[in-house]
Structures are given as structure tokens and as C-alpha cells.
Design an enzyme around this catalytic site. Structure first.
Site, PDB file in Angstrom:
ATOM      1  N   LYS A  44       0.878  -1.178   0.000  1.00  0.00           N
ATOM      2  CA  LYS A  44       0.000   0.000   0.000  1.00  0.00           C
ATOM      3  C   LYS A  44       0.918   1.232   0.000  1.00  0.00           C
ATOM      4  O   LYS A  44       1.981   1.212   0.624  1.00  0.00           O
ATOM      5  CB  LYS A  44      -0.880  -0.045   1.254  1.00  0.00           C
ATOM      6  CG  LYS A  44      -1.657   1.237   1.556  1.00  0.00           C
ATOM      7  CD  LYS A  44      -2.973   1.306   0.835  1.00  0.00           C
ATOM      8  CE  LYS A  44      -3.734   2.605   1.132  1.00  0.00           C
ATOM      9  NZ  LYS A  44      -4.595   3.044   0.034  1.00  0.00           N
ATOM     10  N   GLY A  71      -8.351   6.939   1.325  1.00  0.00           N
ATOM     11  CA  GLY A  71      -7.707   8.167   1.816  1.00  0.00           C
ATOM     12  C   GLY A  71      -6.249   7.987   2.184  1.00  0.00           C
ATOM     13  O   GLY A  71      -5.745   8.626   3.101  1.00  0.00           O
ATOM     14  N   CYS A 131      -3.378   8.969  -7.240  1.00  0.00           N
ATOM     15  CA  CYS A 131      -4.539   8.663  -6.394  1.00  0.00           C
ATOM     16  C   CYS A 131      -5.643   9.676  -6.694  1.00  0.00           C
ATOM     17  O   CYS A 131      -5.407  10.878  -6.607  1.00  0.00           O
ATOM     18  CB  CYS A 131      -4.163   8.718  -4.913  1.00  0.00           C
ATOM     19  SG  CYS A 131      -5.624   8.500  -3.869  1.00  0.00           S
ATOM     20  N   ILE A 193      -3.232   1.151 -14.806  1.00  0.00           N
ATOM     21  CA  ILE A 193      -3.674   2.470 -14.373  1.00  0.00           C
ATOM     22  C   ILE A 193      -4.066   2.456 -12.903  1.00  0.00           C
ATOM     23  O   ILE A 193      -4.329   1.382 -12.359  1.00  0.00           O
ATOM     24  CB  ILE A 193      -4.898   2.946 -15.199  1.00  0.00           C
ATOM     25  CG1 ILE A 193      -6.033   1.921 -15.141  1.00  0.00           C
ATOM     26  CG2 ILE A 193      -4.500   3.273 -16.608  1.00  0.00           C
ATOM     27  CD1 ILE A 193      -7.315   2.310 -15.871  1.00  0.00           C
ATOM     28  N   ASN A 194      -4.136   3.633 -12.297  1.00  0.00           N
ATOM     29  CA  ASN A 194      -4.783   3.771 -10.993  1.00  0.00           C
ATOM     30  C   ASN A 194      -6.291   3.766 -11.229  1.00  0.00           C
ATOM     31  O   ASN A 194      -6.742   3.633 -12.371  1.00  0.00           O
ATOM     32  CB  ASN A 194      -4.321   5.076 -10.334  1.00  0.00           C
ATOM     33  CG  ASN A 194      -4.360   4.996  -8.817  1.00  0.00           C
ATOM     34  OD1 ASN A 194      -5.329   4.487  -8.242  1.00  0.00           O
ATOM     35  ND2 ASN A 194      -3.337   5.485  -8.165  1.00  0.00           N
ATOM     36  N   GLY A 247      -8.987  -3.781 -13.505  1.00  0.00           N
ATOM     37  CA  GLY A 247     -10.095  -4.713 -13.691  1.00  0.00           C
ATOM     38  C   GLY A 247      -9.700  -6.080 -14.213  1.00  0.00           C
ATOM     39  O   GLY A 247     -10.534  -6.788 -14.792  1.00  0.00           O
ATOM     40  N   GLY A 268      -5.868  -6.711  -8.451  1.00  0.00           N
ATOM     41  CA  GLY A 268      -6.400  -5.967  -7.305  1.00  0.00           C
ATOM     42  C   GLY A 268      -7.789  -6.455  -6.945  1.00  0.00           C
ATOM     43  O   GLY A 268      -7.949  -7.400  -6.163  1.00  0.00           O
TER      44      GLY A 268
HETATM   45  O1  RRO Z   1      -6.022   5.209  -0.547  1.00  0.00           O
HETATM   46  C1  RRO Z   1      -6.791   5.487  -1.477  1.00  0.00           C
HETATM   47  O2  RRO Z   1      -7.886   6.040  -1.306  1.00  0.00           O
HETATM   48  C2  RRO Z   1      -6.424   5.178  -2.873  1.00  0.00           C
HETATM   49  C3  RRO Z   1      -5.164   5.360  -3.414  1.00  0.00           C
HETATM   50 BR1  RRO Z   1      -3.707   5.887  -2.398  1.00  0.00          BR
HETATM   51  C4  RRO Z   1      -4.924   5.132  -4.799  1.00  0.00           C
HETATM   52  O3  RRO Z   1      -3.823   5.288  -5.336  1.00  0.00           O
HETATM   53  N1  RRO Z   1      -5.985   4.717  -5.527  1.00  0.00           N
HETATM   54  C5  RRO Z   1      -7.202   4.536  -5.018  1.00  0.00           C
HETATM   55  O4  RRO Z   1      -8.144   4.152  -5.744  1.00  0.00           O
HETATM   56  N2  RRO Z   1      -7.416   4.749  -3.677  1.00  0.00           N
END
Ligand code: RRO
Length: 310
Positions: A44, A71, A131, A193-194, A247, A268
Site C-alpha cells: 500500500k 484516503g 490517487c 492504471i490507478n 479490472g 487488485g
Molecule cells: O487510498 C486510497 O484512497 C487510494 C489510493 Br492511495 C490510490 O492510489 N488509488 C485509489 O483508488 N485509492
């Protein structure tokens, strides 16, 4: 049949990488994921100081995917150094590399976090500049601006000897340019991707947003085609390894990412849908496909779809 890959100098027994933000905070869980068959573990994202994250609910299954606003909850880089050290002790003998994901609130702090986390000697560092859940609505993601993204990359590279992956966002209009800039700034690879968004889900009885933070990043099967497009766009633009995330739930999804040019594939939300056994099952599904096509290794079909996009 050989599923092993080399990712920026690190050898992985297979291309299935635990994506950041999923189970990667304590060394015990990282070891469990590796024993379940992951080829590498991403932690994380951690920041300079501990962050409590947002109040619950922080994550929701909305039917065709997940939405989260965790967050950036994490115990801070000092604790994560110890967790990564402990994880490496167990994972290095198994041949499973550890990717340390880092986050910071300023370009300068990215360098500081990189320097601290390097004490744990992670196999790679992933810079999370994407993020979608940052608090201040007037502040852009670092990943949204090619210049800022490249400055973060430079700063991290100056503060570590570990190979560096930069995690990009789908929520931009100039993804190829951003990929080019971070590679020119020294990125050894790209993660993409994020999560998408932010999005929101409204409870129709209470009329309120379901997430305490109101909005969150969207992930899961619904965003997979967007992720494949992003990966293909990056792979046709830059010549560094790409860890493809978004996904990925089935063997078909893994294969699509490799055909789009990915070197490794992040897992994920599929752990939520299929359980920890998903790593072994995806490994099996990949082997069946490769056997059917008579491919001896992943190189035999990596990027094979790219020419059809010209
Ligand atoms: O912690 C999060 O809310 C979060 C992070 Br750091 C991120 O890179 N991507 C996401 O979907 N949630």
C-alpha cells in the site's frame, strides 16, 4: 513453459503482481499473497507521516466494480521500512520481489520518502502520483501534469538506487505525453492504471452518497477496457516495461494486457471477486492459452496486438 519475467532487473516467477492498496500493509499478509502464487508484491502507498485515512465506509461493490476512498491510510514510512524488511526476509528466498509504493504531498517530500524507504532495500519503488482521492478539490493529481510528473520522477531518482516505476492515471487527456515525460525524467518502468474517476454512488433511500468521503476511485471489471487502451497507448509510446492494472479478473484479461504490450499484470479487485486462489487460477488460465497457441514464454506474444492499432 516459462512464465517468468524480468521487470527492471528484478526476476519474477510469473507476471501476476499484487497491485498496490490491496492487502499490502503488513509483512504477514504479503507473505500469504506470495504463497498464494503472486509473482511480486506491491505494498500500500506510504507517506512520510502516518495517515488515518477517511472514515468508513471507504469501499463499496456497486455492481459492476468497486469504488473506494480509503484516503491513503498508512502507518508512515518508518513503520513500512520495518514491514518491508520483514517481508523481504521471507520473500527473497521464495524469489518474489517487493515493490514499495510511495506517496507524498509535495515534490520535495517524494524524494524524502524515497530515501527513507530505500533503507528497506525494496526490489523496486513505485511512485503513486495518481490517487484520485486527494482531498483538496483545487489541487491536481501530480499525474495530471507532464512537468510535475517528471519533476517527481527526477526527485525520486535522485534519492534512490532502486529501479523506479511511475504509476499513471487514466483521468488525463494526454497520457502518452505524460508517459514520455516520466521516462525522459528517468522512470525505469510505468504502472498503469490507478482507479478511474472520482465517481460517486448515491443511496436512493437516504439520498446520501454511500462513501463517507462522498466520492472515490472506480475499479474492477467495468474499467478494464479503459485500462487496456491506456496500456496500449503507453506501450506504443515508450520503450520501458509496463505493469498493467485495471479490472483484470480472468485469464483472458491477463492475456489482453500482455497482447497490449504489458510486461507484468497487476491484480487488485479480482482478489475480492475470486479470493486469494485467483493467482494460481490465472496462472493456470494463462498456461492453457499459451499451450493452445504453442507459446513457450510470454515474449512470444507480448505486444502482438500493437500493430493492429496503427
Ligand atoms: O487510498 C486510497 O484512497 C487510494 C489510493 Br492511495 C490510490 O492510489 N488509488 C485509489 O483508488 N485509492
Amino acid at each position: 513453459m516459462d512464465l517468468s519475467i524480468t521487470l527492471c532487473g528484478a526476476l519474477l516467477p510469473n507476471p501476476l503482481v499484487l497491485a498496490s492498496g490491496i492487502l499490502g500493509l503488513s509483512h504477514e499478509i504479503m507473505v500469504r499473497v506470495a504463497c498464494a502464487g503472486a509473482g511480486a508484491i506491491t505494498t500500500k502507498s506510504c507517506s512520510l507521516k502516518p495517515r488515518p485515512g477517511y472514515p468508513n465506509p471507504t469501499i463499496l461493490d456497486w455492481g459492476s466494480g468497486l469504488i473506494n476512498a480509503v484516503g491513503l491510510a498508512n502507518p508512515g514510512v518508518e513503520v513500512m521500512v520495518e514491514e518491508i524488511r520483514a517481508a523481504k526476509q521471507r520473500l527473497t528466498p521464495l524469489g518474489v520481489p517487493v515493490i514499495a509504493s510511495i506517496f507524498a504531498e509535495t515534490i520535495y517530500d517524494f524524494g524524502t520518502v524515497a530515501r527513507f524507504i530505500s533503507e528497506a532495500e525494496p526490489d523496486l519503488i513505485e511512485i503513486n502520483i495518481s490517487c484520485p482521492n486527494i482531498d483538496d478539490r483545487y489541487r491536481l493529481m501530480f499525474a495530471a501534469d507532464p512537468y510535475v510528473a517528471s519533476q517527481v520522477t527526477r526527485r525520486v531518482k535522485q534519492n534512490t538506487n532502486a529501479p523506479v516505476l511511475v504509476k499513471l492515471s487514466p483521468n488525463v487527456i494526454n497520457l502518452a505525453r505524460i508517459a514520455r515525460e516520466v521516462v525522459d525524467a528517468g522512470a525505469d518502468g510505468i504502472t498503469a492504471i490507478n482507479s478511474l474517476g472520482p465517481g460517486t454512488v448515491i443511496d436512493i433511500e437516504t439520498c446520501r452518497p454511500v462513501l463517507a468521503h462522498k466520492t472515490g476511485g472506480v475499479s474492477g471489471p467495468a474499467i478494464h477496457p479503459i485500462a487496456v487502451r491506456c496500456v496500449h497507448e503507453i506501450c506504443r509510446t515508450v520503450d520501458v516495461p509496463v505493469v498493467a492494472i485495471g479490472g483484470v479478473t480472468t485469464g483472458q484479461d491477463v492475456i489482453e494486457m500482455i497482447l497490449a504490450g504489458a510486461t507484468a499484470v497487476g491484480i487488485g479487485s479480482a482478489i475480492y471477486y475470486r479470493g486469494m486462489a485467483v493467482f494460481q487460477e490465472l496462472d493456470d488460465e494463462l498456461r492453457v492459452y499459451m499451450e493452445r497457441h504453442d507459446y513457450g514464454d510470454l515474449e512470444a506474444f507480448r505486444g502482438k496486438a500493437l500493430t493492429f492499432f496503427d
